[in-house]
Design a protein around this motif. Structure first.
Motif, mmCIF file in Angstrom:
data_model
loop_
_atom_site.group_PDB
_atom_site.id
_atom_site.type_symbol
_atom_site.label_atom_id
_atom_site.label_comp_id
_atom_site.label_asym_id
_atom_site.label_seq_id
_atom_site.Cartn_x
_atom_site.Cartn_y
_atom_site.Cartn_z
ATOM 1 N N ALA A 175 0.842 -1.199 0.000
ATOM 2 C CA ALA A 175 0.000 0.000 0.000
ATOM 3 C C ALA A 175 0.871 1.241 0.000
ATOM 4 O O ALA A 175 2.017 1.221 0.464
ATOM 5 C CB ALA A 175 -0.931 0.008 1.220
ATOM 6 N N VAL A 176 0.322 2.322 -0.521
ATOM 7 C CA VAL A 176 1.011 3.618 -0.534
ATOM 8 C C VAL A 176 0.115 4.671 0.099
ATOM 9 O O VAL A 176 -1.111 4.527 0.126
ATOM 10 C CB VAL A 176 1.392 4.045 -1.969
ATOM 11 C CG1 VAL A 176 2.431 3.095 -2.556
ATOM 12 C CG2 VAL A 176 0.168 4.111 -2.877
ATOM 13 N N LYS A 177 0.741 5.717 0.615
ATOM 14 C CA LYS A 177 -0.012 6.822 1.188
ATOM 15 C C LYS A 177 -0.576 7.695 0.057
ATOM 16 O O LYS A 177 0.081 7.902 -0.971
ATOM 17 C CB LYS A 177 0.904 7.687 2.068
ATOM 18 C CG LYS A 177 1.382 7.001 3.346
ATOM 19 C CD LYS A 177 0.355 7.155 4.428
ATOM 20 C CE LYS A 177 0.877 6.650 5.770
ATOM 21 N NZ LYS A 177 1.815 7.592 6.400
ATOM 22 N N PRO A 178 -1.783 8.239 0.221
ATOM 23 C CA PRO A 178 -2.291 9.179 -0.787
ATOM 24 C C PRO A 178 -1.433 10.437 -0.816
ATOM 25 O O PRO A 178 -0.984 10.910 0.227
ATOM 26 C CB PRO A 178 -3.722 9.477 -0.316
ATOM 27 C CG PRO A 178 -3.843 8.953 1.060
ATOM 28 C CD PRO A 178 -2.735 7.991 1.307
ATOM 29 N N LYS A 179 -1.219 10.962 -2.007
ATOM 30 C CA LYS A 179 -0.403 12.170 -2.154
ATOM 31 C C LYS A 179 -1.228 13.442 -2.001
ATOM 32 O O LYS A 179 -0.715 14.475 -1.591
ATOM 33 C CB LYS A 179 0.283 12.171 -3.525
ATOM 34 C CG LYS A 179 1.301 11.063 -3.716
ATOM 35 C CD LYS A 179 1.943 11.154 -5.090
ATOM 36 C CE LYS A 179 2.978 10.081 -5.294
ATOM 37 N NZ LYS A 179 3.643 10.173 -6.621
ATOM 38 N N GLU A 180 -2.496 13.369 -2.375
ATOM 39 C CA GLU A 180 -3.361 14.537 -2.321
ATOM 40 C C GLU A 180 -4.193 14.531 -1.044
ATOM 41 O O GLU A 180 -4.325 13.513 -0.369
ATOM 42 C CB GLU A 180 -4.310 14.583 -3.535
ATOM 43 C CG GLU A 180 -3.640 14.951 -4.846
ATOM 44 C CD GLU A 180 -3.068 13.734 -5.546
ATOM 45 O OE1 GLU A 180 -3.316 12.617 -5.068
ATOM 46 O OE2 GLU A 180 -2.357 13.907 -6.547
ATOM 47 N N THR A 181 -4.753 15.689 -0.729
ATOM 48 C CA THR A 181 -5.727 15.772 0.349
ATOM 49 C C THR A 181 -6.969 14.991 -0.051
ATOM 50 O O THR A 181 -7.426 15.068 -1.189
ATOM 51 C CB THR A 181 -6.101 17.239 0.624
ATOM 52 O OG1 THR A 181 -4.916 17.939 1.039
ATOM 53 C CG2 THR A 181 -7.163 17.344 1.695
ATOM 54 N N VAL A 182 -7.513 14.218 0.883
ATOM 55 C CA VAL A 182 -8.643 13.339 0.583
ATOM 56 C C VAL A 182 -9.899 13.881 1.258
ATOM 57 O O VAL A 182 -9.913 14.142 2.457
ATOM 58 C CB VAL A 182 -8.372 11.898 1.059
ATOM 59 C CG1 VAL A 182 -9.547 10.992 0.697
ATOM 60 C CG2 VAL A 182 -7.086 11.367 0.437
ATOM 61 N N LYS A 183 -10.952 14.034 0.465
ATOM 62 C CA LYS A 183 -12.244 14.520 0.958
ATOM 63 C C LYS A 183 -13.268 13.383 0.959
ATOM 64 O O LYS A 183 -13.235 12.510 0.090
ATOM 65 C CB LYS A 183 -12.774 15.651 0.066
ATOM 66 C CG LYS A 183 -11.811 16.822 -0.140
ATOM 67 C CD LYS A 183 -11.704 17.685 1.102
ATOM 68 C CE LYS A 183 -10.843 18.917 0.825
ATOM 69 N NZ LYS A 183 -10.768 19.811 1.995
ATOM 70 N N GLU A 184 -14.173 13.424 1.904
ATOM 71 C CA GLU A 184 -15.296 12.491 1.916
ATOM 72 C C GLU A 184 -16.470 13.123 1.186
ATOM 73 O O GLU A 184 -16.910 14.218 1.546
ATOM 74 C CB GLU A 184 -15.694 12.150 3.352
ATOM 75 C CG GLU A 184 -16.855 11.169 3.433
ATOM 76 C CD GLU A 184 -17.262 10.890 4.865
ATOM 77 O OE1 GLU A 184 -16.758 9.922 5.441
ATOM 78 O OE2 GLU A 184 -18.078 11.671 5.409
ATOM 79 N N ASN B 34 -8.000 12.466 7.409
ATOM 80 C CA ASN B 34 -6.595 12.511 7.813
ATOM 81 C C ASN B 34 -5.812 11.530 6.963
ATOM 82 O O ASN B 34 -5.851 10.325 7.206
ATOM 83 C CB ASN B 34 -6.472 12.172 9.294
ATOM 84 C CG ASN B 34 -5.034 12.243 9.787
ATOM 85 O OD1 ASN B 34 -4.106 12.474 9.011
ATOM 86 N ND2 ASN B 34 -4.833 12.040 11.075
ATOM 87 N N ARG B 35 -5.097 12.020 5.980
ATOM 88 C CA ARG B 35 -4.438 11.106 5.048
ATOM 89 C C ARG B 35 -3.284 10.341 5.690
ATOM 90 O O ARG B 35 -2.813 9.342 5.138
ATOM 91 C CB ARG B 35 -3.963 11.851 3.803
ATOM 92 C CG ARG B 35 -2.823 12.807 3.995
ATOM 93 C CD ARG B 35 -2.504 13.490 2.683
ATOM 94 N NE ARG B 35 -1.376 14.405 2.824
ATOM 95 C CZ ARG B 35 -0.994 15.260 1.884
ATOM 96 N NH1 ARG B 35 -1.663 15.325 0.752
ATOM 97 N NH2 ARG B 35 0.035 16.045 2.080
ATOM 98 N N ASP B 36 -2.799 10.792 6.855
ATOM 99 C CA ASP B 36 -1.764 10.030 7.552
ATOM 100 C C ASP B 36 -2.280 8.670 7.999
ATOM 101 O O ASP B 36 -1.493 7.761 8.288
ATOM 102 C CB ASP B 36 -1.256 10.812 8.767
ATOM 103 C CG ASP B 36 -0.429 12.024 8.361
ATOM 104 O OD1 ASP B 36 0.105 12.019 7.233
ATOM 105 O OD2 ASP B 36 -0.330 12.969 9.158
ATOM 106 N N LYS B 37 -3.601 8.513 8.082
ATOM 107 C CA LYS B 37 -4.190 7.252 8.505
ATOM 108 C C LYS B 37 -4.800 6.480 7.339
ATOM 109 O O LYS B 37 -5.461 5.460 7.539
ATOM 110 C CB LYS B 37 -5.260 7.504 9.569
ATOM 111 C CG LYS B 37 -4.706 8.068 10.873
ATOM 112 C CD LYS B 37 -5.801 8.196 11.915
ATOM 113 C CE LYS B 37 -5.231 8.704 13.239
ATOM 114 N NZ LYS B 37 -6.279 8.807 14.287
ATOM 115 N N LEU B 38 -4.558 6.964 6.116
ATOM 116 C CA LEU B 38 -5.145 6.335 4.937
ATOM 117 C C LEU B 38 -4.080 5.633 4.107
ATOM 118 O O LEU B 38 -2.936 6.086 4.020
ATOM 119 C CB LEU B 38 -5.856 7.370 4.070
ATOM 120 C CG LEU B 38 -7.022 8.114 4.728
ATOM 121 C CD1 LEU B 38 -7.561 9.173 3.787
ATOM 122 C CD2 LEU B 38 -8.123 7.134 5.122
#
Length: 233
Positions: free
Chosen positions: A130-139, A156-160
């Motif tokens: 798995a890789v961390k998302p690079k962009e800000t993630v919105k719901e 919180n992309r640090d947890k995604l």
């Protein structure tokens, strides 16, 4: 024994054709992961899952890749295709199984090794890259115009993590989870979700941002670039 099930039974209706058979740098997309598995000492056999009308193409691939031991017809959903592949693999009595999307051509021998080591070291039922998302993630919230949404919140992309394949599992556990999901008519987007659903443990290890799943025609250009720079041709 360790086998790989490669689901490649998609019809590519939105893509404009079956992605797995598109040619990049002189080879079908599907051939690239098969080449890596063919050369790897960590894979003893490959079960290839294809659309019903492409089984002859599968047999041609089988004639060129000695580790492709079976070619089977896919199901309606990816999950059904994997299950059919697992049933075919059961006759080989494997202890572990890789599941790898046939439209992810850019896997490496190092990734296969990292998965095998992690499954042994952590003593869990599954390991995924798995890789961390690079962009800000919105719901996404309520839909507006086609393609437009209200925004609920920022995650919180640090947890995604963005899950990739190949994923490696204890064979009997994964088969059990697929059977339960079939009985419950539960559909997941990847196999590790089934492991999680039925109370087993999965570990995520670092994936590779180059290990993309071909989803749009633009991805073919990216694949070609990476193949030229880093991979087999």
């Amino acid at each position: 024994m360790r086998v790989a099930v490669v689901p490649a039974a998609g019809l590519g209706k939105r893509f404009g054709g079956k992605k797995q058979f598109f040619t990049v740098m002189g080879k079908k997309l599907l051939e690239y992961p098969l080449l890596v598995m063919e050369k790897s000492e960590l894979v003893d056999g490959v079960i290839l899952v294809l659309p019903a009308q492409d089984l002859e193409t599968g047999r041609e691939l089988q004639s060129r890749f000695r580790k492709v031991v079976k070619v089977v017809e896919g199901g309606k959903e990816r999950q059904h295709s994997v299950y059919r592949g697992l049933l075919a693999a059961k006759e080989l009595s494997p202890q572990e199984v890789f599941i790898h999307d046939g439209v992810r051509p850019l896997i490496t021998p190092a990734l296969l090794n990292d998965l095998v080591v992690a499954l042994s070291d952590y003593q869990v039922e599954g390991v995924i890259p798995a890789v961390k998302p690079k962009e800000t993630v919105k719901e996404a919230g309520a839909p507006l115009e086609p393609g437009d949404f209200m925004v609920n919140r920022t995650l919180n992309r640090d947890k995604l993590l963005l899950a990739q394949t190949p994923q490696l599992f204890r064979f009997d556990v994964l088969l059990e989870c697929h059977r339960k999901a079939l009985e419950e008519e539960f559909i997941a987007t990847d196999d590790s979700a089934l492991i999680e659903r039925y109370g087993y443990q999965t570990v995520a290890i670092p994936g590779d941002y180059r290990n993309i799943k071909v989803t749009t025609p633009e991805d073919l250009k990216i694949i070609e670039l990476f193949l030229k720079e880093f991979y087999l041709v």
